[in-house]
Design an enzyme around this catalytic site. Structure first.
Site, PDB file in Angstrom:
ATOM      1  N   HIS A 144       7.881  49.350 129.603  1.00  0.00           N
ATOM      2  CA  HIS A 144       9.079  49.019 129.781  1.00  0.00           C
ATOM      3  C   HIS A 144       8.964  47.820 130.477  1.00  0.00           C
ATOM      4  O   HIS A 144       9.055  47.817 132.115  1.00  0.00           O
ATOM      5  CB  HIS A 144       9.247  50.839 131.257  1.00  0.00           C
ATOM      6  CG  HIS A 144      10.646  49.998 131.912  1.00  0.00           C
ATOM      7  ND1 HIS A 144      11.372  51.665 131.751  1.00  0.00           N
ATOM      8  CD2 HIS A 144      11.524  49.325 131.782  1.00  0.00           C
ATOM      9  CE1 HIS A 144      11.862  51.621 132.722  1.00  0.00           C
ATOM     10  NE2 HIS A 144      12.687  49.525 132.955  1.00  0.00           N
ATOM     11  N   GLU A 146      11.097  51.697 126.535  1.00  0.00           N
ATOM     12  CA  GLU A 146      12.185  52.523 127.801  1.00  0.00           C
ATOM     13  C   GLU A 146      12.617  50.717 128.673  1.00  0.00           C
ATOM     14  O   GLU A 146      12.221  50.084 128.578  1.00  0.00           O
ATOM     15  CB  GLU A 146      11.556  52.819 128.696  1.00  0.00           C
ATOM     16  CG  GLU A 146      10.429  54.435 128.739  1.00  0.00           C
ATOM     17  CD  GLU A 146       9.890  54.809 129.846  1.00  0.00           C
ATOM     18  OE1 GLU A 146       9.961  56.195 129.608  1.00  0.00           O
ATOM     19  OE2 GLU A 146      10.222  54.116 130.985  1.00  0.00           O
ATOM     20  N   THR A 181       9.763  51.174 140.006  1.00  0.00           N
ATOM     21  CA  THR A 181      10.444  51.957 139.316  1.00  0.00           C
ATOM     22  C   THR A 181      11.161  52.272 138.957  1.00  0.00           C
ATOM     23  O   THR A 181      12.506  52.715 139.693  1.00  0.00           O
ATOM     24  CB  THR A 181       9.103  52.580 139.530  1.00  0.00           C
ATOM     25  OG1 THR A 181       8.967  53.849 138.436  1.00  0.00           O
ATOM     26  CG2 THR A 181       9.701  53.725 140.734  1.00  0.00           C
ATOM     27  N   HIS A 232       7.480  60.797 134.835  1.00  0.00           N
ATOM     28  CA  HIS A 232       7.403  60.018 136.186  1.00  0.00           C
ATOM     29  C   HIS A 232       6.889  60.982 136.740  1.00  0.00           C
ATOM     30  O   HIS A 232       7.250  62.284 137.125  1.00  0.00           O
ATOM     31  CB  HIS A 232       8.802  59.797 136.510  1.00  0.00           C
ATOM     32  CG  HIS A 232       9.159  59.178 137.811  1.00  0.00           C
ATOM     33  ND1 HIS A 232       9.320  58.038 136.961  1.00  0.00           N
ATOM     34  CD2 HIS A 232       9.459  59.058 139.160  1.00  0.00           C
ATOM     35  CE1 HIS A 232       9.088  57.085 138.662  1.00  0.00           C
ATOM     36  NE2 HIS A 232       8.840  57.472 139.190  1.00  0.00           N
ATOM     37  N   HIS A 250       1.085  55.678 135.456  1.00  0.00           N
ATOM     38  CA  HIS A 250       0.529  55.406 136.675  1.00  0.00           C
ATOM     39  C   HIS A 250      -0.521  56.337 136.871  1.00  0.00           C
ATOM     40  O   HIS A 250      -1.849  56.005 137.208  1.00  0.00           O
ATOM     41  CB  HIS A 250       1.768  55.038 137.913  1.00  0.00           C
ATOM     42  CG  HIS A 250       1.094  55.327 139.156  1.00  0.00           C
ATOM     43  ND1 HIS A 250       0.716  53.227 139.392  1.00  0.00           N
ATOM     44  CD2 HIS A 250       0.858  55.652 140.302  1.00  0.00           C
ATOM     45  CE1 HIS A 250       0.927  53.941 141.135  1.00  0.00           C
ATOM     46  NE2 HIS A 250       0.872  54.269 141.282  1.00  0.00           N
TER      47      HIS A 250
END
Length: 237
Positions: free
Chosen positions: A43, A70, A100, A190, A214
């Site tokens: 991203h 992304e 984010t 996410h 993450h």
């Protein structure tokens, strides 16, 4: 079978904090593939605080699994994606200064803009996914854009899972069923983790792919990258 795409942004964040090329983003991506990941996600953001545009170009030359890029569809982003031709582009409504991703698209309000952007990418032979909140009423408008898939924004699920998994998953399952009615594939991403991934995958019909960064990279600090990738794959099997 739901595919695991590893988001390697956090590896680039660590590299950028010190300068140089340690850890090596390209090597990490290839290692993830070697350990069983079925895709790599990046991203890039305008400030290049983690993945840089040049990283995207370098990765596109070496990856053998699906490459998913992304981002917010700025002019620079659109040009980059059309240049490297990933397997998939995921459109995210991030503000330039967002830490984010924090919301999905309002596909009704942004219908005309999204139609144009989706058409641009599909004319290049790139599969398109639109980041979406678990609101089934937005799915028909997503379908009208011409997108191939939606990606469910799963932060709300991850938070709710801790206290009431059934209630947390309900709007996501409903949205996924609505997507199927309109012929759309479903991705998710996410805050998915080893704790909540299996339940999510078991209860979302026709889940094509999850993108996880993450939590996976955090787990790898303790468990090792190879072991961690395989543990996440096990949750999907």
């Amino acid at each position: 079978m739901t595919r695991l795409s590893v988001n390697i942004n956090k590896i680039a964040t660590l590299r950028n904090s010190r300068g140089g090329n340690m850890p090596d983003v390209c090597k990490a991506a290839l290692d993830c593939e070697r350990f069983g990941a079925e895709g790599i996600t990046v991203h890039p953001r305008p400030d290049h605080r983690h993945i840089r545009y040049e990283d995207v170009r370098d990765l596109s030359k070496i990856l053998t699994t699906e490459f998913n890029i992304e981002g917010y569809p700025s002019e620079d982003f659109i040009r980059l994606v059309c240049e490297v031709h990933p397997a998939q582009v995921t459109l995210v409504p991030d503000a330039p200064d967002a830490i984010t991703s924090n919301a999905g698209w309002d596909t009704r309000t942004n219908l005309d803009m999204l139609k144009k952007i989706v058409s641009t990418f599909k004319s290049e032979g790139i599969r398109v996914s639109i980041f979406l909140d678990p609101v089934k009423e937005l799915v028909p408008y997503a379908a009208e854009t011409g997108t191939d898939r939606i990606e469910l924004y799963t932060e709300g699920y991850a938070k709710g899972y801790v206290t009431d998994p059934a209630a947390a998953i309900a709007p996501y399952a409903e949205t996924a069923l609505e997507a199927a009615k309109h012929g759309l594939g479903v991705n998710g991403g996410h805050d998915l983790s080893l704790e909540n991934l299996k339940y999510f995958a078991q209860h979302i019909p026709n889940l094509d792919e999850v993108s996880i960064g993450h939590a996976l990279i955090c787990d790898a600090l303790y468990l090792g990258l190879e072991n961690t990738v395989r543990l996440y794959l096990n949750q999907l099997r």
